[in-house]
Write a protein that holds these residues in place. Structure first.
Motif, short mmCIF file in Angstrom:
data_model
loop_
_atom_site.label_atom_id
_atom_site.label_comp_id
_atom_site.label_asym_id
_atom_site.label_seq_id
_atom_site.Cartn_x
_atom_site.Cartn_y
_atom_site.Cartn_z
N SER A 52 0.82 -1.20 0.00
CA SER A 52 0.00 0.00 0.00
C SER A 52 0.86 1.26 0.00
N LEU A 53 1.89 1.28 0.81
CA LEU A 53 2.80 2.42 0.86
C LEU A 53 3.50 2.63 -0.48
N TYR A 54 3.91 1.54 -1.10
CA TYR A 54 4.57 1.63 -2.40
C TYR A 54 3.62 2.22 -3.44
N ASN A 55 2.39 1.77 -3.45
CA ASN A 55 1.41 2.30 -4.40
C ASN A 55 1.16 3.78 -4.16
N GLN A 56 1.08 4.20 -2.91
CA GLN A 56 0.92 5.62 -2.58
C GLN A 56 2.12 6.42 -3.06
N LEU A 57 3.31 5.86 -2.86
CA LEU A 57 4.54 6.52 -3.30
C LEU A 57 4.53 6.74 -4.81
N GLN A 58 4.09 5.74 -5.56
CA GLN A 58 4.03 5.86 -7.01
C GLN A 58 3.05 6.95 -7.43
N GLU A 59 1.91 7.02 -6.77
CA GLU A 59 0.92 8.05 -7.08
C GLU A 59 1.46 9.44 -6.77
N ILE A 60 2.12 9.58 -5.63
CA ILE A 60 2.69 10.86 -5.23
C ILE A 60 3.79 11.27 -6.19
N ASP A 61 4.64 10.33 -6.58
CA ASP A 61 5.73 10.63 -7.50
C ASP A 61 5.19 11.10 -8.84
N THR A 62 4.13 10.47 -9.32
CA THR A 62 3.53 10.88 -10.59
C THR A 62 2.98 12.31 -10.49
N LYS A 63 2.28 12.62 -9.42
CA LYS A 63 1.75 13.97 -9.21
C LYS A 63 2.88 14.99 -9.09
N TYR A 64 3.93 14.63 -8.33
CA TYR A 64 5.08 15.52 -8.14
C TYR A 64 5.73 15.87 -9.48
N ARG A 65 6.01 14.87 -10.29
CA ARG A 65 6.67 15.12 -11.57
C ARG A 65 5.79 15.92 -12.52
N GLU A 66 4.50 15.68 -12.48
CA GLU A 66 3.57 16.45 -13.32
C GLU A 66 3.57 17.92 -12.91
N LYS A 67 3.45 18.18 -11.63
CA LYS A 67 3.40 19.57 -11.15
C LYS A 67 4.76 20.26 -11.31
N LEU A 68 5.84 19.52 -11.11
CA LEU A 68 7.18 20.07 -11.31
C LEU A 68 7.36 20.47 -12.77
N GLY A 69 6.91 19.62 -13.67
CA GLY A 69 7.01 19.92 -15.10
C GLY A 69 6.26 21.17 -15.48
N LYS A 70 5.08 21.37 -14.89
CA LYS A 70 4.29 22.57 -15.19
C LYS A 70 4.99 23.82 -14.67
N LEU A 71 5.62 23.72 -13.50
CA LEU A 71 6.34 24.88 -12.96
C LEU A 71 7.54 25.24 -13.82
N ALA A 72 8.25 24.24 -14.30
CA ALA A 72 9.49 24.48 -15.04
C ALA A 72 9.26 24.72 -16.53
N ASP A 73 8.05 24.52 -17.01
CA ASP A 73 7.76 24.67 -18.44
C ASP A 73 7.98 26.12 -18.88
N LYS A 74 8.77 26.29 -19.93
CA LYS A 74 9.07 27.64 -20.43
C LYS A 74 7.83 28.35 -20.94
N GLU A 75 6.84 27.61 -21.37
CA GLU A 75 5.60 28.22 -21.85
C GLU A 75 4.56 28.32 -20.74
N GLY A 76 4.92 27.86 -19.55
CA GLY A 76 4.02 27.92 -18.40
C GLY A 76 4.52 28.95 -17.41
N ASP A 77 4.80 28.51 -16.19
CA ASP A 77 5.26 29.42 -15.14
C ASP A 77 6.72 29.81 -15.29
N ALA A 78 7.51 28.99 -15.96
CA ALA A 78 8.93 29.27 -16.24
C ALA A 78 9.73 29.56 -14.97
#
Length: 74
Positions: A22-48
């Motif tokens: 269960s913890l591993y599955n939660q970790l995978q979900e959190i990691d996916t959300k983290y990378r998605e939100k990180l990508g949006k922050l770092a996107d040159k056409e987004g928040d940059a």
């Protein structure tokens, strides 16, 4: 001779295995959300937001942020 399929010796061990899964599955979900939100922050056409700023706020090296974004530092 191959071993038989593993069976937990007690229900306590089975419960702890379930907890780890269960913890591993939660970790995978959190990691996916983290990378998605990180990508949006770092996107040159987004928040940059600069990678250096994100790295400093996360307490990691810039190369770690680039790796999490799936990008090369060069």
């Amino acid at each position: 001779m191959p071993r038989g399929k593993y069976s937990p010796p007690t229900s306590d061990v089975a419960d702890r295995i379930d907890e780890v899964v269960s913890l591993y599955n939660q970790l995978q979900e959190i990691d996916t959300k983290y990378r998605e939100k990180l990508g949006k922050l770092a996107d040159k056409e987004g928040d940059a937001v600069p990678i250096a700023h994100l790295a400093a706020r996360l307490g990691v090296e810039r190369k770690t942020v680039y790796r999490h974004l799936g990008r090369s530092m060069t």
